[in-house]
Design an enzyme around this catalytic site. Structure first.
Site, short mmCIF file in Angstrom:
data_model
loop_
_atom_site.label_atom_id
_atom_site.label_comp_id
_atom_site.label_asym_id
_atom_site.label_seq_id
_atom_site.Cartn_x
_atom_site.Cartn_y
_atom_site.Cartn_z
N ASP A 443 0.84 -1.18 0.00
CA ASP A 443 0.00 0.00 0.00
C ASP A 443 0.88 1.24 0.00
O ASP A 443 2.09 1.17 0.26
CB ASP A 443 -0.90 0.02 1.24
CG ASP A 443 -1.91 -1.12 1.22
OD1 ASP A 443 -2.31 -1.52 0.13
OD2 ASP A 443 -2.27 -1.60 2.31
N ASP A 752 -4.40 -3.28 5.33
CA ASP A 752 -4.81 -2.77 6.63
C ASP A 752 -6.32 -2.75 6.81
O ASP A 752 -6.81 -2.65 7.92
CB ASP A 752 -4.26 -1.36 6.87
CG ASP A 752 -4.60 -0.41 5.74
OD1 ASP A 752 -5.52 -0.72 4.94
OD2 ASP A 752 -3.96 0.66 5.64
N ASP A 756 -9.17 -5.98 2.68
CA ASP A 756 -7.88 -6.54 2.27
C ASP A 756 -7.72 -7.98 2.71
O ASP A 756 -6.76 -8.65 2.30
CB ASP A 756 -6.72 -5.71 2.85
CG ASP A 756 -6.58 -4.36 2.19
OD1 ASP A 756 -6.89 -4.27 0.99
OD2 ASP A 756 -6.17 -3.40 2.86
#
Length: 1011
Positions: A443, A752, A756
């Site tokens: 990310d 997070d 996900d």
């Protein structure tokens, strides 16, 4: 009298008013239960709302023997009955949710008051603590591991040999002298078992601590009017807890306030459908369930074993023992080597028996041992025992029983060091798999960047605004209204006398709230009081927007506010506001201008958000706001664009070097982000995921929607080229992970959010962020990055490779010992010489190598050399490489030659007696292994001393090994059957052993294929 009977006395007419307290208690309980029975028979009958009615407990409820009067006028049994039975009628008996909050002495707005630590302690005493939210793994005692060690077949064989040796020794030499050999073996076996049991016990304790730490979830509550984060174990009944998407409900409770709240109760009910929670029809929340949409505030009513999940988990234990893939491969290797050794032992037995019964063996006096029927039975039995003992010794040589112990030491040490480096391992197999990772999908926000956001630009219409004084009053009020109400964050005054405000919520929300309060003079609480919220659509990572519809109390008008990704909100707008507050139609040319503004901010690494508004006409009010499914309640089209907000999130220090380190290690770094393509490209270039001179038109940057719309063949063709995926959804991330795995990559993925979780589970290694990660994401991950930093991910990669490399070093060291000892013993046995390594001597050599040698190599830390090699394929690359075989065979050959020369001609060459010669053989062998440990530090590099001075523990273990060898040779002569050596003889042994170092240097000049 039990304390549970001492609750507050209800107002009841008890005839006669007995003098004794037990009669009063009995009458009170009886009357209260009678009232409750009448309530069940006629629920519509009017009754007192705040009468504390004790509810009969069922076997599944836990009744605490406490006095709740100090903190509450309602007991735990009643609270449990209200929530677990979803009893709305009983809830109304106490005045609804507000009545329960009053009974618990909790202010719905400001939370409970904690004037002192004693207040929290009183609630814990009255209602229990939240310490059984998860049951920690059952602790295993040291005795358990001692018993496990005794199950080792090798040790059982040794014990049998020790018993036979002890019996025959005492019979032949008497008790005073005959117990040495057998007793020494017993002591050695006890030492091996003790070392193995202690190391496994310590490893188990360490993983218990790590496991307990993984249960320590941080929860946001409000106490004394301030939002704060506390441990889940510190939650008490009466706390007001904030819940957002992805949170795990930490306790049982009641819904206080919030919007669009949906929870997943499948962990309790098995039903996959999400459950809607509201204050009217279903305000009941259960611990262990997951928030999948919306946000809320919850009043805690039960914690720990009184809560639903706590009650369930208190009956479940989890075994943390886990065999990793590498451990399974090592077990297979150990088994194969052991079988080979047993086969050799069998052949040796056959050969020795043939020689014995054919009369080709002699006793100590030089006489033929077997002379047919003239041979005594005792002599024959003694010869058979000697032959079998020789074969058993040869078989024991070939069993690398120290390998599993070595792996346990390496994994235990590595996991603890990774914890110190901000990575908490949840699954042991991830330590090994991470070393073979070929690509990392990361990310952006919080991982590559600091997640410390600040508004740096604001465009109102087509004009850049630096000062709010240039904005018309009406438009300024709309901006404040949209920011203050369309948010999941909040602000409040700081404690400790500071004049600064504190903000809560996501980093993006805090940045916008901070800017609005400080730059636009926004009064959040005032705006909330002046409006009534009608509908809310909470932000999620798929839609990338949030919306709200409100009714103004001043003029009864309805307004809709949207906030989210700039291009998504822009597509919903048909007009825009200028600084004067006037609306202007948005044609294609003006839309292009706004797109260019967004692109310009994104190219400057700014996250660009848009604010939009629409006032709902009276004739549309009922249709658009009051009718239809929830997703259509808030107007989504024909909006007026208010402005564009640019938020800066700087890159983390050191992230560029970490990315470059991964790339130099042959690991591709891919960034998957929800930001637009221009912001994503700018950040990726700054972090060196993309080169500054990279062609803008190549296929390294793609949007999630474009990737999603490719055909399967197109995705498989292009996925290796992609380095950045912008405007991606969780599904796009999952799709990329699946494609990369199909292409043969070992994929590590960061995540997070709750959405996900599928990607984290699908990946070979799931890396969850410890700060921003939701509990659902953490449960789906293999490793938790505690500081959310990409640099820590690079460190984990280095540790993963170090684990594999250290295990290879130990295998090389142990196989060298096994081959050398096996060959010398076999050659000596079949040539009618005594074997140089007796059982006891062999145990000592194995103890040195298996325990001290493994420990010395297990604590080697990651080096720069490891990060300059390509990833290792665990599935295709052999555990023992050609390079290792080269090192093993040459060192083993040298030791075989030296030991056999000493065995057959040592007394003549050195001019010593047989006992001194045998001692020098043992001494030389042990010292050869000591110097070979130094050689094993580098499997390929010639300079094995590089960095050794920094590893004080390694040097200490080498020193301890040499000291122990001196003690064995000089002080334990009777037990190990050795003789004291002179300084010259010690020097000869040391000189022979130290030659292992130059031989190791020379052999590394011999080129061999990698596989």
């Amino acid at each position: 009298m039990p304390d549970i009977l001492k609750f507050k006395e209800p107002t009841l007419n008890v005839p006669g008013k007995p003098n004794k307290k037990w009669r009063l208690a009995f009458a009170t309980i009886y009357s209260a239960r009678a009232l409750y029975s009448l309530l069940n028979q006629n629920k519509k009958k009017e009754k007192s709302r705040k009468l504390p009615l004790p509810i009969s407990s069922t076997p599944s409820y836990v009744v605490l023997n406490v006095k709740p009067e100090a903190v509450s006028s309602i007991d735990q049994t009643t609270l449990t009955a209200i929530v677990k039975e979803k009893n709305l009628d009983l809830l109304l008996e106490f005045g609804g949710i507000e009545g329960v909050a009053d009974a618990l002495q909790t202010d719905i707005k400001n939370g409970m008051t904690t004037a002192s630590v004693h207040d929290v302690a009183l609630r814990q005493e009255a209602f229990g603590s939240n310490t059984i939210f998860q049951r920690p793994p059952a602790a295993k005692s040291l005795f358990h591991f001692v018993v496990e060690a005794f199950k080792d077949l090798t040790l059982l064989i040794l014990l049998l040999c020790a018993a036979l040796s002890l019996g025959f020794g005492i019979k032949e030499h008497g008790l005073n002298e005959g117990w040495y050999d057998g007793g020494s073996i017993f002591i050695a076996v006890f030492l091996v078992i003790s070392v193995s049991a202690v190391i496994n016990f310590q490893q188990n304790r360490q993983f218990e601590e790590l496991s307990k730490g993984s249960y320590n979830i941080m929860v946001e509550v409000i106490r004394d009017g301030h939002r704060r984060q506390i441990s889940i174990f510190d939650i008490v009944v009466g706390d007001v807890v904030y819940l957002i998407i992805g949170d795990q409900v930490p306790a049982d409770g009641l819904f206080l306030d919030g919007h669009s709240l949906e929870v997943d109760e499948s962990c309790l009910t098995g039903e996959s459908d999400h459950v809607q929670i509201d204050s009217h029809h279903n305000p009941f929340l259960f611990s262990g369930t997951k928030v999948v949409d919306g946000y809320a505030q919850m009043l805690v009513t039960s914690v720990g074993k009184n809560a639903t999940w706590g009650e369930l988990m208190s009956t479940i234990s989890r075994d943390i023992s886990e065999q990793t893939p590498l451990q399974a491969r090592l077990d297979k290797l150990t088994s194969s080597i052991g079988k080979a050794g047993l086969a050799v032992s069998f052949l040796v037995v056959v050969a020795l028996l043939v020689r014995y019964f054919t009369g080709n063996t002699e006793n100590e006096k030089g006489n033929q041992e077997f002379i047919g029927s003239s041979t005594k039975v005792d002599d024959m039995v003694n010869s058979m025992v000697r032959i079998i003992a020789t074969a058993v010794t040869i078989g024991l040589v070939a069993i690398p029983e120290g390998l599993p112990l070595a792996v346990a030491v390496i994994l235990s040490y590595s996991v603890n060091r990774m914890m110190a480096d901000q990575a908490m391992v949840r699954k042991l197999s991830a330590c090994e798999t991470m070393g073979s990772a070929t690509t990392i999908c990361t990310d952006k926000t919080g991982t590559l960047t600091l997640n410390q956001m600040k508004v740096t630009k604001f465009w109102l219409g087509k004009e850049h605004v630096d000062d709010s004084s240039s904005i018309s009053k009406n438009l300024l009020n709309l901006i404040r209204q949209g920011i203050a109400l369309n948010t999941s964050g909040s602000n409040y005054g700081a404690t400790s006398g500071s004049m600064l405000l504190e903000f809560s919520g996501s980093p993006t929300e805090k940045a916008i709230l901070s800017w609005a309060v400080q730059e636009l003079d926004m009064k959040m609480e005032t705006l909330k009081k002046n409006c009534t919220i009608l509908h809310v659509e909470a932000f999620n990572s798929e839609k990338k927007r949030s919306g709200i519809s409100i009714r103004s109390k001043a003029d009864n008008t309805i307004h809709v506010h949207w906030k989210g990704a700039a291009e998504i909100i822009l597509a919903m707008c048909s007009s825009y506001y200028d600084a004067s507050g006037s609306t202007n139609d948005m044609d294609d040319d003006e839309r292009t201008i706004f797109e260019q503004i967004i692109e310009g901010m994104a190219s400057s690494s700014l996250r660009c958000l848009a604010l939009a508004h629409k006032q709902i006409p009276d004739d549309q009010e009922e249709h658009d706001v009051g009718v239809g499914p929830p997703q259509k309640l808030i107007k989504e089209d024909s909006l007026s664009l208010i402005g564009l907000v640019g938020i800066k999130d700087p890159c983390r220090p050191g992230v560029r070097k970490a990315v470059e380190d991964c790339q130099s290690a042959g690991v591709s770094v891919r960034m998957i982000t929800g930001d637009n393509v221009f912001t994503a490209r700018a950040i990726a270039t700054e972090c060196r995921i993309l080169r500054p001179d990279q062609d803008m038109n190549d296929e390294s940057v793609v949007e999630g929607e474009v990737f999603r719309n490719y055909t399967q063949d197109e995705r498989m063709e292009k996925v290796d080229k992609i380095r950045v995926m912008a405007r991606s959804s969780p599904f796009d991330k999952l799709l990329m992970v699946q494609c990369l795995k199909q292409k043969g990559h070992v994929v590590a993925v960061t995540g997070d959010g709750t959405n996900d979780a599928p990607s984290l589970k699908e990946a070979n290694i799931g890396l969850c962020m410890g700060i921003q990660g939701t509990e659902v994401a953490k449960e789906s991950s293999d490793i938790i990055i505690l500081d959310d930093s990409f640099a820590s991910i690079a460190t984990v990669l280095g540790w993963g490779r170090c684990v594999y490399n250290n295990i290879q070093k130990i295998i090389q060291l142990q196989l060298t010992v096994i081959i050398a000892a096996l060959v010398t013993n076999v050659v000596a046995a079949v040539s009618d010489h005594e074997i140089p390594f007796t059982v006891l001597k062999l145990l000592w050599v194995n103890l040195v190598i298996d325990t001290l040698g493994a420990l010395a190599l297990a604590i080697e830390q990651p080096t720069k050399d490891l990060m300059e090699k390509p990833p290792v394929s665990l599935s295709t690359q052999p555990l023992i490489t050609n390079i290792m075989w080269r090192n093993i065979l040459v060192q083993a050959l040298y030791q075989i030659v030296v030991i056999l020369i000493l065995q057959f001609s040592g007394d003549a060459i050195l001019g010593v007696n047989k006992k001194v010669k045998d001692t020098m053989i043992l001494n030389t062998s042990v010292l050869c292994q000591v110097f070979n440990q130094v050689n094993a530090r580098k499997l390929e590099k010639k300079n094995v001393f590089k960095g050794m001075h920094k590893n004080k523990l390694f040097l200490g273990i080498i020193g301890i090994t040499i000291i122990l060898e001196v003690v064995v040779v000089e002080s334990l002569r009777k037990f190990v059957d050795t003789e004291r050596l002179s300084l010259g003889q010690w020097g000869a042994c040391m000189g022979i052993a130290v030659l292992s170092l130059p031989i190791g240097w020379v052999v590394k000049c011999i080129p061999v294929p990698d596989v």
